[in-house]
Design a protein around this motif. Structure first.
Motif: not given
Ligand code: TXA
Ligand code: MG
Length: 374
Positions: A43, A66, A70, A75, A125, A151, A189, A203, A237, A239
């Motif tokens: 992505t 950041r 958030n 991964h 979560t 990102s 993603s 998203r 979310s 973000g």
């Protein structure tokens, strides 16, 4: 383990399909030592650290600027880790993981107690994804830990689709960058929340909503996805509530039928050019008169447009334009993700083409004072 202190960045040019094992070995030892490694995914590029090490994760937040509320995506490289990091995994999460992993889909599920609170910003979560880029998979496997990675842009900037974008945002703030050339998909993603009923897309991204529905049936879109005014709704979310993907220039998006959009974009750009340097984000090779022009390619190929979107937003910024007028896209397939990013870049400034055509002078003077109504 302590997070490592900021170091000079080592850049590794890696082969996309057969990443050099010595480079992956060095990068994974940095991860295990609590360092930061930027790596390509299919992505966008990610800014990775050991998801289990709170000091390393803290560095991600610091380096990106950041907001601490958030949470990060974790991964993984093997399906079993979904069950170790998550809990109460239902048939839908399992079916989606089976169908789309490795790939551009992030699953939000209840979390186990394996992860430190900072990684998930204190939520109960966790967002988990298995990327399909060979470099990302190789790095996660060799590191032997799940990798937390947002990102790899400075907070508020468009996500990086090349190592060069990363270098411009984060040079010397990270330990290593694995450069495997431009990313394939170009937008982030898809994030789907499996704790709501029906599951809800938070998203839109690389996996389309149509594809999700084909696997699990009913799927909702969070209202912020298609641009209800931010502030009116609870951002689910975290973000979502930030003005993301934003270039420095002001952005306005023109929506409607393709031919009308082109007429409206041309007219608006011409008006605005009396006062400003105007960039246009067009399609179909249309020759707009503008101070800077980028063409996302044929409207018949939205995936090509997604791939180029963030690069062109950055390039238009580099051309020093004050305002970017962008053609809108139909909100279906990957077009939903393109429009979601454009809406965010525009801070909600999305105007129907017929209205632009009827009220060009009014709209351009509104834009001039930055107080576009309704
Ligand atoms: O394609 C991608 O997803 C890239 C690559 C590097 O994997 N990563 C990425 O991460 O875009 P980031 O941090 O820029 O965006 C993650 C999004 C944020 O909007 C965040 O709020 C949301 O996922 N998120 C993370 N954990 C969440 C959770 N537990 N519940 C709801 N949303 C969550
Ligand atoms: Mg991001």
């Amino acid at each position: 383990m302590e997070g490592r202190s900021p170091a000079k960045t080592t850049i590794y040019r890696v082969d996309r399909d057969n990443p050099e094992s010595e480079f992956l070995a060095e990068a994974s030892s940095i991860i295990r030592a609590g360092g930061l490694v930027v790596f390509p995914t299919e992505t966008v590029y990610g800014l990775g650290a050991d998801a289990l090490n709170p000091y390393a994760v803290e560095r991600i937040f610091r380096v990106k600027g950041r907001p601490p509320d958030n949470p990060l995506i974790v991964h993984i490289a093997v399906h079993d880790d979904l069950f170790i990091l998550g809990k109460g995994i239902d048939w839908r999460a399992e079916a989606l993981a089976k169908k789309f992993w490795p790939g551009p889909l992030t699953l939000v599920v209840p979390r186990s107690n394996k992860l430190p609170a900072i990684t998930v910003a204190g939520l109960d979560t966790v967002a988990i994804r298995m990327p399909r880029h060979p470099v990302a998979l190789g790095l996660i496997r060799l590191s032997g830990v799940p990798i937390a990675a947002p990102s790899a842009n400075l907070s508020g900037r468009p996500s990086p689709t090349t190592a060069d974008h990363v270098i411009r945002d984060l040079a010397d703030r990270v330990d290593a960058i694995l450069d495997a050339g431009p990313t394939d998909i170009g937008v982030e993603s898809t994030v789907i929340d499996l704790t709501s009923e029906p599951p809800q897309v938070l998203r839109p991204g690389g996996v389309t909503v149509e594809e999700l529905r084909a696997v699990v049936g009913e799927v909702d879109l969070h209202p912020l996805v298609t641009g209800a005014p931010i502030g009116d709704l609870v951002a689910k979310s975290p973000g979502m509530k930030y003005r993301h993907y934003a270039p420095r220039a002001k952005v306005v998006v023109v929506v409607g039928e393709a031919g009308e959009i082109k007429q409206a974009v041309q007219l608006l750009a011409a008006h605005l050019r009396r006062r400003f340097r105007v960039g246009v984000l067009g399609t179909d090779g249309h020759r707009y008169e503008a101070d800077a022009l980028r063409d996302l390619g044929p409207r018949s190929s939205p995936s090509g447009a997604a791939q180029r979107l963030f690069r062109y937003l950055r390039e238009l910024d580099d051309e020093g334009v004050d305002i970017i007028v962008a053609e809108g896209w139909p909100e279906e397939g990957i077009g939903l993700a393109i429009m979601n990013r454009l809406r965010k870049a525009a801070g909600g400034l999305v105007i129907p083409a017929d209205r632009v055509l009827r009220e060009t002078p009014t709209i351009s003077s509104y834009l001039r004072y930055g107080v576009m109504g309704t």
